[in-house]
Design an enzyme around this catalytic site. Sequence first.
Site, short mmCIF file in Angstrom:
data_model
loop_
_atom_site.label_atom_id
_atom_site.label_comp_id
_atom_site.label_asym_id
_atom_site.label_seq_id
_atom_site.Cartn_x
_atom_site.Cartn_y
_atom_site.Cartn_z
N ARG A 1 0.80 -1.23 0.00
CA ARG A 1 0.00 0.00 0.00
C ARG A 1 0.84 1.29 0.00
NH1 ARG A 1 -3.06 1.31 3.58
NH2 ARG A 1 -4.66 2.21 2.26
N CYS B 1 14.93 -4.41 -4.10
CA CYS B 1 15.71 -3.58 -5.00
C CYS B 1 14.81 -2.66 -5.82
CB CYS B 1 16.55 -4.45 -5.92
SG CYS B 1 17.43 -5.70 -4.99
#
Length: 418
Positions: free
Chosen positions: A312, A342
């Site tokens: 979210r 990453c």
Amino acid sequence: MHHFNYIDKELYCEQVPVSKVAREVGTPLYLYSHATLLRHFRAFDGAFSGVKHLTCFSIKVNSNLAILRLFVREGGGGDIVSGGELYRALKAGMEPGKIVYSGVGKRVEGLEYALKSGILMFNVESIQEILKLNEVAGKMGKKARMAIRVNPDVDPKTHPYISTGLKENKFGIDISEAPEQYTVAAGLKNLKVSGVSCHIGSQLTEISPFIDTLRKLKKLIRRLGQSGMQIDYLDLGGGLGITYDREEPPHPKEYARAIKEEIKMEDLTLILEPGRVITGNAGILVTKVLYTKHATEKTFLIVDAAMNDLIRPSLYNSYHGIQPVKISGREKIKADIVGPICESADFLAKERYVEPHEPGELMAIMSAGAYGFSMSSNYNSRPRACEVMVKGDRFYIIRKRETFKDLVKGEMIPDFLS
Ligand SMILES: *Cc1c(COP(=O)(O)O)cnc(C)c1O
């Protein structure tokens, strides 16, 4: 109101120290409070007492079987958006007669499965879907109860990604075109026009968009009645918001009172599809701090939960409270709470004043019970988190942490590469 509180500077879920669960099952970990789930379900469902209604929990919001079962035992139904969700609902013991099926892209397999299961109603979202549902039902010798999900063009005043009832959104059939399409549906042999439905968006913090919508739907229902179509169900969707930060959404009681006032003269069964309001504040994500990094511009607390666990913040830039599992009393610092993934979008909170944490200390990401685990993924080959339910002074694993083996389940190396 929820059951995550400090006793002696230590965060508890009901009567269980959060750190105890983390020690036993590891992190990251989703932790749900049974008492909170129950209280929220009852507060919502109970607020509609006195009118014929069905509370159909929106399964995409939190689809763990144990949580669904808890609502089933309270008489709840479900709002599904896929065959997979129907499978979960039935596995949890949900009565097919309390299930409604929404979604813009229902597959033929999903329609067949739902017809075979005998669900209550299909909320169809396009003319092509009306024709497809009729065709599939015909082949199976069934009559499908259906509603058109109308797009009422009401501004829910929420984040654009979770607004669904505006003309520019992909959902539903424009309310101005609905009468015509209802006439088409009513003329098809294998369909039974039963309801009118809508869902205008999520995390609404005002009542007025719901009431504006309801008035539009009432008008439509009257018009359909004049054309000889008997509407038994009015499905108002979900969308009621919760407090993540400083929002002040209406209490379910106020929401229900306003709705009941509007429909008291109508002979209809009301269907509600709450999601976030029931589970949002009944769950937290517990994570362990791995490192602290003081960069030139910022301080980063690097934790073992990431955007794959809770997307979210990355997806909607949404706010989740960050709380220490043990209050240390150290002077607060401004930091970004980030995960190991990453991607620069991999953050759980930005520029928050939090107590500094030593490596290994725990942190709670609050209000993670809705659109949390159910939106999680395996990105960066991260096994999905464990889910735990606390009831009183005991806790129960309701989904095991995934293993590396789970990560490659179903993958195959073809012969030509061997
Ligand atoms: C997502 C969804 C809901 C639940 O929305 P909340 O804002 O979580 O209450 C209800 N109905 C439909 C059709 C949905 O897509």
